[in-house]
Structure formats: structure tokens, C-alpha cells
Design an enzyme around this catalytic site. Structure first.
Site, mmCIF file in Angstrom:
data_model
loop_
_atom_site.group_PDB
_atom_site.id
_atom_site.type_symbol
_atom_site.label_atom_id
_atom_site.label_comp_id
_atom_site.label_asym_id
_atom_site.label_seq_id
_atom_site.Cartn_x
_atom_site.Cartn_y
_atom_site.Cartn_z
ATOM 1 N N ASP A 11 0.855 -1.183 0.000
ATOM 2 C CA ASP A 11 0.000 0.000 0.000
ATOM 3 C C ASP A 11 0.890 1.233 0.000
ATOM 4 O OD1 ASP A 11 -2.017 -1.808 0.171
ATOM 5 O OD2 ASP A 11 -2.818 -1.113 2.093
ATOM 6 N N ASP A 132 -15.906 -3.496 -1.255
ATOM 7 C CA ASP A 132 -15.467 -3.164 0.102
ATOM 8 C C ASP A 132 -16.678 -3.075 1.010
ATOM 9 O OD1 ASP A 132 -12.932 -2.943 -1.000
ATOM 10 O OD2 ASP A 132 -13.169 -0.808 -1.407
#
Length: 244
Positions: A11, A132
Site C-alpha cells: 500500500d 469493500d
């Protein structure tokens, strides 16, 4: 039975390798400032797939860490999938031109599904839809917003669109080492005929063992980040368990 693919995660925030807790940019732990070196370490441990997220891009709605992603692609010999801030076809095409294997589209899947379906039809095997979830509802805009759309309903919209996979993340577990939400992931795989990638909360090898039998149910792989960085999960061991 096919192997459970292990996707180590990188990330990116301001060019650095970080992990967030529950998607909160203010709760970022920095793990390094050389993303390419991290990608090489994962490759050396046996990784064939890599999951990269442009966190700044997810919140900005456009790519921010392009240079860092390019360096990762150059350093990693396997397949790289990238998400974060991809809201239009130009964004998709730019990543693919750089050598990305698959592009993950999250927010736009809810807000502009026709764009996603069109891209999936034109680019078979290259588009992953990010689903998500927070308490079963779809979260968007870098998880800052929670919609009134159920996860299963969003997934069904792409049933016949030709998307390569659904990336299911339990936001409430992400970066917290609480354990993967196996039940919810398997349930999602049960309502669509699209491979599902599990994400969020992986704490150790027990999560790999728990997911492995469900490859037959449509679970393609699992993403793990913090457990690797914190030394709770050995990548080579995870890859072996996924293939066992």
C-alpha cells in the site's frame, strides 16, 4: 484443486510502503520508503502475484503514486494488480500500458457500473471489481463513505460482465489482524459465478488454512499485508499452504 493464490500487499502513501488500520489515512504505519525493494523481497520469497494500492489515489480519485507503481512493476517478475483512484477508462488504460496485469475498480463500480462493464467486456481478464464492505454494506471513496447497497447486490450487477474477479474486503478488519472473514467471503462467492479474492484481517497461517478448502467454492486467493510486515505470517509458508 487449484492453489489458493497469495497476494502480498504493498500500500502506497506519498511514495512510502504503509499499512492503514480500517482504511484510516491518519492511522498509517510506515514500513519502508523503497516499494521496489519490498516487491523484490516478496518475489524472493516465492510470490508470483502482487497487490498494490495507491492509497492517496483512492482518496483523490486519480493516480498519485504512479512513479512508485512503475518501480514495483519493473522490480517484480510476476503479475501485479493495482487499485486506488481508478475512476475512468483512461485510468485503466494507463496502468495496463505500464505493464499491470489487472486493474481493481472499487468506487466507480458502484457509481458508474456501465464504465466498469464496458471495460471488462473490452479487456477480458484484466478488470477486478473491488467490493469493500462495512457491516455488509458497500463502502466507497477510500472507505470514507458507506452506501445503502448490500455487498451481494453490487456483486450481482457484474455477474455477466466478464470481470476477472471480485476483491472482497471486510473494512472493519483491515489492518487489525483480527482474522479473515471467511464466512462472509464464502457467502459472497456463493451468490455469483465470479472468482472471489479475500482481503482484510489476515492474522497468520491459520487464515490461509481456513480459506484453502474454499478454492472449490470460488475463492481464488487472499491478500495479506500487515501480518507479513509484522512477522506474524511467513510468505513462503503461506504460499506452500495455499498450494497444499
Amino acid at each position: 484443486m487449484a492453489a489458493l493464490t497469495i497476494f502480498p500487499a504493498i500500500d502506497l502513501k506519498a511514495g512510502q510502503v504503509v499499512r492503514l488500520a480500517e482504511g484510516d489515512m491518519d492511522r498509517a504505519t510506515v514500513y519502508g520508503d523503497d516499494p521496489a525493494a519490498q516487491a523484490r523481497r516478496f518475489a524472493d520469497a516465492g510470490a508470483t502475484h502482487l497487490h498494490v494500492v495507491d492509497l492517496d489515489g483512492a482518496f483523490a480519485g486519480a493516480s498519485v503514486n504512479g512513479a512508485a507503481v512503475e518501480s514495483i512493476i519493473a522490480a517484480f517478475p510476476g503479475q501485479v494488480q493495482v487499485g486506488g483512484g481508478i475512476r475512468d477508462r483512461a485510468g485503466v488504460d494507463r496502468w495496463l500500458a505500464l505493464g499491470v496485469a489487472r486493474v481493481i475498480i472499487g468506487t466507480a463500480a458502484l457509481k458508474d457500473p456501465e464504465f466498469v462493464k464496458s471495460a471488462a467486456r473490452d479487456l477480458p481478464g484484466r478488470i477486478v471489481v473491488g467490493v469493500d464492505a462495512r457491516d455488509g454494506m458497500v463502502a466507497t471513496e477510500g472507505w470514507a463513505d458507506v452506501s445503502d447497497v448490500r455487498v451481494e447486490d453490487l456483486a450481482r450487477r457484474f455477474e455477466d460482465a466478464g470481470v476477472a474477479a471480485l476483491l472482497f474486503t471486510d473494512v472493519g478488519r483491515d489492518g487489525l489482524l483480527k482474522g479473515c472473514n471467511v464466512a462472509a467471503t464464502v457467502a459472497l462467492a456463493g451468490v455469483v459465478d465470479i472468482p472471489v479474492i479475500a482481503s482484510g484481517g489476515v492474522a497468520g497461517i491459520e487464515d490461509i488454512h481456513a480459506l484453502r478448502p474454499h478454492v472449490a467454492d470460488g475463492i481464488e486467493g487472499v491478500i495479506t499485508g500487515r501480518a507479513l510486515y509484522d512477522g506474524r505470517l511467513d510468505l513462503a509458508e503461506a504460499i506452500a499452504a495455499g498450494a497444499a
